[in-house]
Write a protein that holds these residues in place. Structure first.
Motif, PDB file in Angstrom:
ATOM      1  N   ARG A 267       0.808  -1.223   0.000  1.00  0.00           N
ATOM      2  CA  ARG A 267       0.000   0.000   0.000  1.00  0.00           C
ATOM      3  C   ARG A 267       0.839   1.270   0.000  1.00  0.00           C
ATOM      4  N   CYS A 268       2.129   1.179   0.354  1.00  0.00           N
ATOM      5  CA  CYS A 268       2.922   2.400   0.485  1.00  0.00           C
ATOM      6  C   CYS A 268       3.223   2.997  -0.887  1.00  0.00           C
ATOM      7  N   GLU A 269       3.314   4.303  -0.920  1.00  0.00           N
ATOM      8  CA  GLU A 269       3.452   5.059  -2.172  1.00  0.00           C
ATOM      9  C   GLU A 269       4.649   4.590  -3.001  1.00  0.00           C
ATOM     10  N   LYS A 270       5.768   4.344  -2.350  1.00  0.00           N
ATOM     11  CA  LYS A 270       6.981   4.034  -3.105  1.00  0.00           C
ATOM     12  C   LYS A 270       6.895   2.689  -3.817  1.00  0.00           C
ATOM     13  N   VAL A 271       5.935   1.871  -3.418  1.00  0.00           N
ATOM     14  CA  VAL A 271       5.698   0.611  -4.120  1.00  0.00           C
ATOM     15  C   VAL A 271       4.512   0.744  -5.067  1.00  0.00           C
ATOM     16  N   ALA A 272       3.345   1.082  -4.515  1.00  0.00           N
ATOM     17  CA  ALA A 272       2.110   1.086  -5.306  1.00  0.00           C
ATOM     18  C   ALA A 272       2.150   2.119  -6.430  1.00  0.00           C
TER      19      ALA A 272
ATOM     20  N   GLY B 209       0.243   4.323 -15.700  1.00  0.00           N
ATOM     21  CA  GLY B 209      -0.480   5.348 -14.973  1.00  0.00           C
ATOM     22  C   GLY B 209      -1.913   5.025 -14.622  1.00  0.00           C
ATOM     23  N   ASP B 210      -2.470   3.931 -15.127  1.00  0.00           N
ATOM     24  CA  ASP B 210      -3.844   3.561 -14.785  1.00  0.00           C
ATOM     25  C   ASP B 210      -3.904   3.020 -13.363  1.00  0.00           C
ATOM     26  N   GLU B 211      -5.074   3.098 -12.760  1.00  0.00           N
ATOM     27  CA  GLU B 211      -5.249   2.649 -11.382  1.00  0.00           C
ATOM     28  C   GLU B 211      -4.990   1.152 -11.256  1.00  0.00           C
TER      29      GLU B 211
ATOM     30  N   ASN C   9      -2.917  -5.689 -10.298  1.00  0.00           N
ATOM     31  CA  ASN C   9      -3.637  -5.769 -11.557  1.00  0.00           C
ATOM     32  C   ASN C   9      -4.252  -4.401 -11.839  1.00  0.00           C
ATOM     33  N   LYS C  10      -4.414  -4.074 -13.120  1.00  0.00           N
ATOM     34  CA  LYS C  10      -5.088  -2.833 -13.457  1.00  0.00           C
ATOM     35  C   LYS C  10      -6.586  -2.962 -13.200  1.00  0.00           C
ATOM     36  N   ARG C  11      -7.164  -1.863 -12.729  1.00  0.00           N
ATOM     37  CA  ARG C  11      -8.605  -1.852 -12.517  1.00  0.00           C
ATOM     38  C   ARG C  11      -9.351  -2.203 -13.799  1.00  0.00           C
ATOM     39  N   ASN C  12      -8.888  -1.670 -14.941  1.00  0.00           N
ATOM     40  CA  ASN C  12      -9.589  -1.918 -16.194  1.00  0.00           C
ATOM     41  C   ASN C  12      -9.284  -3.288 -16.786  1.00  0.00           C
ATOM     42  N   ASN C  13      -8.511  -4.096 -16.028  1.00  0.00           N
ATOM     43  CA  ASN C  13      -8.247  -5.482 -16.420  1.00  0.00           C
ATOM     44  C   ASN C  13      -8.922  -6.445 -15.443  1.00  0.00           C
ATOM     45  N   ASN C  14      -9.973  -5.956 -14.789  1.00  0.00           N
ATOM     46  CA  ASN C  14     -10.675  -6.772 -13.803  1.00  0.00           C
ATOM     47  C   ASN C  14     -11.009  -8.144 -14.394  1.00  0.00           C
ATOM     48  N   PRO C  15     -10.643  -9.236 -13.730  1.00  0.00           N
ATOM     49  CA  PRO C  15     -10.870 -10.566 -14.306  1.00  0.00           C
ATOM     50  C   PRO C  15     -12.334 -10.801 -14.668  1.00  0.00           C
ATOM     51  N   VAL C  16     -12.534 -11.584 -15.722  1.00  0.00           N
ATOM     52  CA  VAL C  16     -13.887 -11.827 -16.206  1.00  0.00           C
ATOM     53  C   VAL C  16     -14.540 -13.004 -15.494  1.00  0.00           C
TER      54      VAL C  16
END
Length: 297
Positions: free
Chosen positions: A93-98, A107-109, A239-246
């Motif tokens: 969760r820390c900035e330097k990692v996430a 740059g995507d969430e 994982n990217k939010r827009n790659n949410n598993p189906v």
């Protein structure tokens, strides 16, 4: 982060707070090689807290399990789904990692896909076969290879005790078919041998606190631990939010990642909060065939 990359592939950088950021050079290094190494990503106090959390509160004994390699030797894993607010949960969760991972992937969430501790006991720890993480995450319903991980050395992770090996730039080769080899899923062996002729086979040497951030299609492995020194590593994946598993599976679907400051681990005195993490039951994990449980030989 140092402005210029160093090391044999120009993709190693030194962590310098508060100057740590993903520059154009860092992004190019990641895109070219499939990984970057950040020396000193976590300091000795942070690594000390991670070790205390793992060594003194019984998580390894209660929740870890073996994943046999092709020779039957067992590295062990401890795997959970949700971060939580303890020391172990603050690492992803820390900035330097996430935020670094977020920028490296465009740059995507991102959201926390899972965290695992990978353990090789002295003299008997087994190998992890050549594989890509996306080789089996693909089977979980992730439509795109928009995932990545941090491999953080808790102990020295060097060739002698079964440290990481990578094929530099192999993420550009695309997904390779994966099948079970022992209790693990490994990349097609014939194809890996061909790829070894194309991409540099590199042994990664990491000291406690060093981190390797890598793309999910990077081919990597690690050998057995025949040394007198154990090898523990912390591995968190995104994982990217827009790659949410189906499809629903044993790892989480999208859940918002609440980032914390880079001082959060140093300030945290909550060393172990297992509630809510959802430790993985290996019986539900279709990507491995688990071996022994704690206390079994």
């Amino acid at each position: 982060m140092g402005k210029e990359g160093f090391g044999p592939h120009g993709n190693e950088f030194k962590y310098e707070d508060p100057e740590f950021r993903v520059t154009d050079e860092v992004r190019r290094a990641f895109d070219d090689t499939g990984f970057i190494i950040v020396r000193g990503l976590m300091d000795s106090d942070e690594i000390g807290k991670i070790k205390k959390s793992l060594e003194e509160y019984g998580l390894v004994e209660k929740y870890s399990y073996g994943v046999p390699d092709h020779e039957g030797r067992e590295p062990r894993v401890l795997l959970w789904s949700y971060c939580g607010n303890d020391v172990l949960g603050l690492v992803p969760r820390c900035e330097k990692v996430a935020s670094t991972c977020e920028k490296l992937l465009g740059g995507d969430e991102l959201y926390h896909y899972h965290t695992k501790i990978m353990m090789k006991d002295a003299k008997k720890g087994g190998s992890f076969e050549w594989h890509q993480d996306y080789g089996y995450w693909y089977k979980n319903g992730n439509l795109k290879p928009d995932l990545m991980s941090l491999f953080l050395a808790v102990d020295p992770c060097v060739k002698e005790n079964g440290g990481l090996q990578v094929l530099v730039g192999s993420h550009k080769a695309g997904r390779v078919d994966h099948n079970f080899d022992g209790g693990q899923q490994g990349a097609d062996k014939e194809r890996v041998e061909h790829l070894k002729k194309v991409y540099d086979h590199f042994y990664v040497n990491l000291q406690p606190g060093d981190g390797l951030l890598f793309h999910c299609n990077l081919l990597h492995s690690s050998g057995p631990n025949d040394s007198e020194q154990r090898r523990w590593a912390f591995n968190c994946s995104y994982n990217k939010r827009n790659n949410n598993p189906v499809k629903k599976h044993h790892h989480p679907l999208y859940n918002k990642l609440d980032k914390v400051s880079n001082n959060a681990i140093r300030e945290c005195e909550n060393f172990c909060e297992p509630e809510g993490k959802e430790f993985i039951d290996p019986a539900t994990d279709e990507t491995v065939k688990a071996g022994s449980k704690p206390g079994e030989s």
